[in-house]
Design a protein around this motif. Structure first.
Motif, PDB file in Angstrom:
ATOM      1  N   UNK A 135      59.451  47.604  32.202  1.00  0.00           N
ATOM      2  CA  UNK A 135      60.982  47.273  33.076  1.00  0.00           C
ATOM      3  C   UNK A 135      61.790  45.709  33.187  1.00  0.00           C
ATOM      4  N   UNK A 136      61.101  45.319  31.774  1.00  0.00           N
ATOM      5  CA  UNK A 136      62.459  44.065  31.565  1.00  0.00           C
ATOM      6  C   UNK A 136      62.189  44.235  29.842  1.00  0.00           C
ATOM      7  N   UNK A 147      62.783  48.359  27.081  1.00  0.00           N
ATOM      8  CA  UNK A 147      62.858  47.966  28.159  1.00  0.00           C
ATOM      9  C   UNK A 147      61.232  48.512  29.431  1.00  0.00           C
ATOM     10  N   UNK A 207      60.311  56.172  28.255  1.00  0.00           N
ATOM     11  CA  UNK A 207      61.266  57.189  29.329  1.00  0.00           C
ATOM     12  C   UNK A 207      62.414  56.130  29.627  1.00  0.00           C
ATOM     13  N   UNK A 208      62.046  54.441  29.270  1.00  0.00           N
ATOM     14  CA  UNK A 208      62.477  53.916  29.492  1.00  0.00           C
ATOM     15  C   UNK A 208      63.740  53.203  28.391  1.00  0.00           C
ATOM     16  N   UNK A 209      65.082  53.188  28.446  1.00  0.00           N
ATOM     17  CA  UNK A 209      65.834  52.445  27.347  1.00  0.00           C
ATOM     18  C   UNK A 209      65.479  51.979  25.684  1.00  0.00           C
ATOM     19  N   UNK A 231      67.236  49.204  22.964  1.00  0.00           N
ATOM     20  CA  UNK A 231      68.205  49.227  22.083  1.00  0.00           C
ATOM     21  C   UNK A 231      67.591  47.708  21.234  1.00  0.00           C
TER      22      UNK A 231
END
Lengths: 431, 183
Positions: A222-223, A219, A199-201, A203
């Motif tokens: 959350x980081x 991420x 659900x998070x990016x 890259x």
């Protein structure tokens, strides 16, 4: 490192999907072709119709999509032993090369095993009326496409003098509503599979030199945290999760170390570490941002982006540490250095009047050429033969991928229905 | 002791918001009583519906973080294009959070820096980091402890606005302060 590797592996296992539905497939559109395409005639392969047609059609599609070839009808000709008359006829049709082949069944399919085949082909120089060689492969019915890609690689190399990249894979990130997937597909966009869904990016995927692993930034905590993901097992481990941000992984050519960017000591700075996360070494100390490291193919240098001189520019530093040397001087925004496999050229992104373009520099002469006319180009990645650059761009607000040949002539657009596609990385050519 | 704390509870938000260039929330109904004399809140029972909690909240309790009337409710610090210094208008906000962290030594904070989406993702990640680091340094200067705050970056990956306009880009160039349990 702090993560439990078993738990991490399980988490990925749950999320990993196998083959993706048809709508999620990459579609490839050719938007520019080479000026002097080699006219080649690919006969329908002989043998069991379903198998032989699959083979010859994939070979034709590969060669045509590459932009280096123009297909010429072979008429009713299909023999692997053409006469002088046959070749003369092909010559009058305009063909410079002729390919014929056959697939024969060596073991029928059973309820537990797939059918086995032997596929053979030969390539001919039409004007010289000479054979350029051929190959034979033993394969199962599930390997029709990969066998065809190997045939295409052979043809490409014989006719252009450079290795083909039809058997390689690409990694990229697909973003749909509230979902990010790290996908891997064949170079022709087929067989896309998700290595990770989140659900998070996600890259900055980066292939290990042996093509078995991807390092990337996720991420989900959350980081930004750097992971190394084994593609065959679907297991992964944390390679860098220090206080602050962890990003921009790049493999050393021997596959033993990763260059990364950490902020544990304040600013975004370059470090190297072992693939298991141990042996962290600071590579450089600058007063600004240092990021986007990339090893030169000989392992001697690390190229990177830095704003130490005021604007973001490309620098390089010995891989063992030392003083940085500035590489780009024109303009005030030059980022994301990516060296060609022979180490002679550097692809990067430069900004001109607010537009971001893939640009190529000849490192010996420091001459640069802008290769693209799109405005939001990012993340260039060389094909393993150095002939083509894959990159991310945007068309009508949608994330798409593009390829451009190093002479800027041959262009393709790769897109996915109703989703953004970004962060491409072209995988290595496997021996 | 209690009345003193109560006075501070009411006065602090006003003192802080007075320094802020952002308009304070002044439109709440029945606020006139409070403006005239903060202590009045204690002696006179709260009139009608307004937030029973507001005035009574300990400024350093966790409830203050969720109170829309507290400055601590605000968590975003915005930055100018290509700039990484905390603008004066956000100093009171940062001061309030620094004091809050100092008074809640067990609390931790994650500062997420963000950038607009122009250019390289990794370079934008580094720009976001410069912003979160600027917020962190300001917090440390004003009383937060190093081991309480972690500055990280989300780069261009978590935009709050997705149009290609200057307004939108400005909204994305920000630092967000999140407390334990909020991330």
């Amino acid at each position: 490192m702090k993560d439990n590797p078993l738990l991490a592996g399980l988490f990925v296992g749950l999320l990993a999907a196998s083959a993706l539905p048809a709508w999620a497939q990459l579609s490839i559109e050719i938007t520019g072709a080479g000026a002097n395409r080699i006219p080649v005639s690919i006969a329908d392969f002989a043998g069991e119709r379903i198998v032989s047609q699959a083979l010859s059609s994939v070979v034709r599609a590969d060669l045509e999509r590459s932009g280096w070839f123009r297909l010429v009808e072979s008429g009713s000709l299909g023999t692997m032993e053409p006469t002088a008359g046959n070749l003369g006829d092909l010559k009058s049709r305009g063909a410079d090369a002729y390919v014929a082949g056959s697939a024969s069944s060596t073991a029928p399919a059973s309820s537990t095993t797939e059918g086995r085949y032997e596929t053979r082909f030969r390539l001919f120089d039409v004007p010289k009326q000479a054979s350029l060689g051929g190959q034979s492969y033993a394969h199962g019915s599930g390997q029709l496409r990969s066998t065809a890609h190997r045939i295409s690689d052979f043809i490409y190399e014989k006719l252009t003098g450079e290795p083909g990249v039809f058997s390689t894979r690409i990694a990229y990130v697909v973003k749909s509503t509230g979902r990010f997937e790290l996908q891997i597909a064949d170079a022709d966009g087929m067989n896309a599979q998700a290595a990770l869904a989140s659900r998070e990016p996600i890259i900055s995927p980066s292939w290990s030199p042996d093509g078995t692993k991807l390092a990337y930034v996720s991420f989900e905590a959350k980081k930004p945290v750097v992971y190394v993901h084994d593609l065959a097992s679907g297991r992964r481990h944390v390679a860098a999760n220090f206080k602050g941000s962890n990003s921009a992984p790049a493999w050393s050519p021997n596959g033993r170390r990763l260059a990364v960017v950490l902020t544990k000591d304040g600013r975004s700075q370059l470090y190297t570490l072992n693939v298991d996360g141990s042996g962290v070494t600071r590579l450089a100390t600058s007063t600004g941002i240092d990021t986007e490291p990339q090893y030169s193919p000989d392992g001697q240098w690390i190229y990177f982006t830095s704003d130490r001189g005021g604007s973001p520019q490309i620098y390089r530093i010995p891989a063992s540490g030392g003083d940085g040397q500035r590489v780009t001087f024109e303009g005030n925004y030059n980022v994301t250095p990516r060296l060609s496999p022979d180490g002679k050229n550097m692809a990067y992104v430069s900004r001109h009047e607010g537009r971001f373009h893939v640009t190529l520099m000849d490192l010996a002469t420091q001459q640069s050429q802008i290769l693209t006319d799109t405005a939001k180009d990012e993340s260039p990645s060389f094909a393993p033969n150095g002939r083509t650059i894959l990159y991310a761009s945007e068309i009508n607000g949608r994330g798409v991928l593009g390829t451009v040949s190093v002479d800027g002539r041959i262009k393709q657009k790769l897109s996915v229905l109703a989703a953004d596609i970004r962060e491409p990385a072209w995988g290595p050519k496997l021996k | 002791m209690r009345p003193l704390i109560a006075v501070f509870a009411v006065a602090l938000p006003f003192l802080l918001s007075a320094c802020s260039s952002q308009p304070p929330v002044a439109e709440q109904p029945g606020a006139g009583v409070e403006e005239r004399k903060p202590t009045a809140v204690i002696t006179t029972p709260p009139v009608v519906p307004p937030p029973i909690t507001t005035a009574a909240i300990d400024p350093y309790s966790l409830a203050a973080l969720k109170d829309p009337k507290s400055i601590l409710f605000k968590r975003s610090v915005y930055f100018d294009f290509d700039m990484f210094v905390v603008k004066d208008e956000f100093k009171p906000l940062i001061e309030a959070h620094a004091k809050f962290l100092a008074n809640n030594p067990k609390l931790k904070m994650l500062i997420q820096g963000n950038a607009d989406d122009r250019g390289s993702r990794e370079y934008n990640l580094a720009l976001g980091q410069k912003r979160s680091e600027a917020v962190k340094q300001a917090l440390l200067l004003l009383g937060a402890r190093e081991d309480q705050v972690e500055s990280v970056s989300l780069g261009e990956e978590k935009p709050v606005c997705s149009e290609q306009t200057e307004d939108c880009w400005a909204k994305n160039r920000r630092g967000e302060m999140l407390y334990s349990g909020e991330f």
